[in-house]
Scaffold this active site. Structure first.
Site, short mmCIF file in Angstrom:
data_model
loop_
_atom_site.label_atom_id
_atom_site.label_comp_id
_atom_site.label_asym_id
_atom_site.label_seq_id
_atom_site.Cartn_x
_atom_site.Cartn_y
_atom_site.Cartn_z
N ARG A 186 0.86 -1.18 0.00
CA ARG A 186 0.00 0.00 0.00
C ARG A 186 0.89 1.23 0.00
O ARG A 186 1.52 1.55 1.01
CB ARG A 186 -0.90 -0.02 1.24
N ARG A 208 2.14 -4.54 -6.37
CA ARG A 208 1.52 -5.75 -5.85
C ARG A 208 1.93 -6.98 -6.65
O ARG A 208 2.05 -8.07 -6.09
CB ARG A 208 0.01 -5.60 -5.81
#
Length: 436
Positions: A288, A401
């Site tokens: 994140r 990711r």
RNA sequence: GGAGAUGUCGCCUAGUCUGGUUUAUGGCGCCCGCCUGCUAAGCGGGUUGAGGUUUUAAGACCUCUCGAGGGUUCAAAUCCCUCCAUCUCCGCCA
């Protein structure tokens, strides 16, 4: 933006849809009421305005004649009466106009509060009520291999591929440097993704990452999501959180030829997210972050084709993850977690070994005609008037990711990482990233 | 950053100085029809978009729309202000 005519005709559709989302549906009735008042006011305005124009048509020629000195005394008096009458009409027009102008934004506001109609097939409920559609690949059994997996950040440091300490020094938390093989890895993924996209008929696009307010509003990021958007106060521009924004707005205020649809674009851009309200979540590593790069697929298509197009986007996403040899599952996102513009959404979650769970890596949404109404994008078939078209978006690759998933899933006990075959040509033919 | 010019219904274009007699001119393209062995040419008509009223329907009518938004005026494509975009020149710059 919902279809106001459909809402007038079948308000229950919208009330029900809002309920399925677990959202407030009072805006539906508020809209209906304001819309009625607005139309009444509009009609009054149009009526007096028509009178005013008629009067103008009499005054014009008379004034011309007056200037040439051709008016009789009687005509002169009549003109004077007309002018008095016109002045009064003018006042009535202004009054009626300002009432419309007053109601307009209220109607608009009510309409904006109503979310897109959910697809009846979407599972009902909140975030945890998703439906799992497929599980592809098997999570590795590290126990049987005799070692415990390292997390992506540890691997990134061993490989000298990721540096979050220095990023924190320079930019703060939730930033990262990709260094050496890390940087090369992103470029390799980018090239693989772009070749994949163009091979499937997408037009590659590198869009602006700074956009004006209408682009942001049109894509629905200035409502609830607003707190997660970076705004440049001095220039009244926003940093986009996804290429979806400049791609959707690419054709704003245009009428596209229906024969040419679908138009498919693959946009590569940086993405900026404030991550407000997620303090303490995913603080380690690069899961994140405030800034990352992404390739986003975007499709403008005929509404009749939207459901099929959505399936296609999903299967491209899956195909791409298959190329990267990652285990993942596909979920059908529940109505309460769709966001205001999606009618249906599929997320793909990759297995993250050190977390022992699946984490979102891509997401594809069918926004039906919701975005195109706001952005004023229409299509025209050979015969007939313009109609709103459907917009769909889907992540092809979100760099951090995928890098997380690659490192963790393909690691070896010595900290080296196997490169999936499809990616090797883009990394000089190497089959492993080695510790430095 | 400085100086100047421009923005009209797909494209080009008239209208802006001097506000009204303009349903915004004309051409190209496109669509429909007529005519002609075929094609081309010719002739006639249509051709921005949005919202609304009305009708069983086709349609009819009204309002808005001249880059966007304000203002002046009885009346704005036309006058004034702000913004946006494009072009030319100068300066600076990866």
């Amino acid at each position: 933006m919902i279809d106001p005519r459909l809402l007038r005709a079948e308000p229950d559709l919208f009330r029900d849809s809002q309920l399925r989302r677990g959202a407030d549906n009072s805006a539906v009735d508020r809209f209906l009421e304001l819309d009625r008042s607005r139309r009444t006011a509009q009609q009054l305005f149009e009526e007096v305005r028509a009178q005013q124009k008629q009067m103008g048509k009499r005054i014009g020629p008379a004034r011309g004649a007056e200037k040439r000195g051709e008016l009789t005394e009687g005509q002169q008096a009549e003109l004077a009466r007309w002018l008095t009458e016109a002045e009064e009409l003018s006042n009535r027009v202004k009054a009626a106009e300002s009432e419309v102008a007053d109601l307009e934004p209220q109607v608009e506001a009510a309409a904006t509060e109503i979310d897109n109609l959910v697809d009846p097939d979407a599972p009902i409920g909140s975030e945890s009520d998703f439906r799992t559609l497929h599980e592809v690949g098997k999570p590795r059994d590290f126990d049987s291999e005799g070692f415990s997996p390292k997390d992506h950040l540890e691997l990134g440091e061993i490989l000298r591929a990721i540096d979050t300490d220095r990023a924190a020094k320079v930019s703060g938390s939730r930033f990262f440097y990709l260094t050496g093989d890390g940087a090369l890895l992103e470029l390799a993924l980018l090239n693989l993704a772009m070749n994949f996209a163009t091979g499937n008929g997408f037009t590659p696009i590198i869009p602006p990452a700074l956009v004006r307010p209408p682009a942001m509003a049109g894509t629905g990021f200035l409502g609830q999501a607003e707190e997660n958007v970076y705004r440049l106060e001095a220039d009244d521009l926003y940093l986009v959180g996804t290429a979806e924004v400049p791609l959707a707005a690419f054709h704003s205020n245009e009428i596209l030829d229906a024969e040419q649809l679908p138009l498919r674009y693959a946009g590569f851009s940086p993405c900026f997210r404030r991550e407000a309200g997620s303090h303490g979540r995913d603080t380690r590593g690069i899961i994140r972050v405030h800034q990352f790069d992404k390739v986003e697929m975007f499709s403008f298509c005929n509404p009749d084709e939207a459901v099929a197009e959505h399936e296609r986007l999903l299967s491209w996403e899956q195909e791409f993850l298959d190329l990267l040899e990652l285990p993942y599952r596909v979920i059908d996102v529940a109505t309460g977690d769709l966001g205001s513009s999606a009618a249906r959404k599929y997320d793909i979650e990759a297995w993250i070994p050190t977390q022992g769970r699946y984490r979102e890596v891509t997401s594809t949404s069918n926004c039906t005609t919701f975005q195109s109404r706001r952005l004023n994008i229409r299509m025209r078939s050979k015969s007939g008037s313009p109609h709103p078209l459907a917009t769909l978006n889907g992540t092809l690759i979100a760099m951090p990711r995928v890098i997380v998933a690659l490192l963790e899933n393909h690691q070896s006990a010595d900290g080296s990482v196997a490169i999936p075959e499809a990616l090797r040509p883009y990394l000089g033919g190497r089959d492993r990233l080695l510790p430095k």
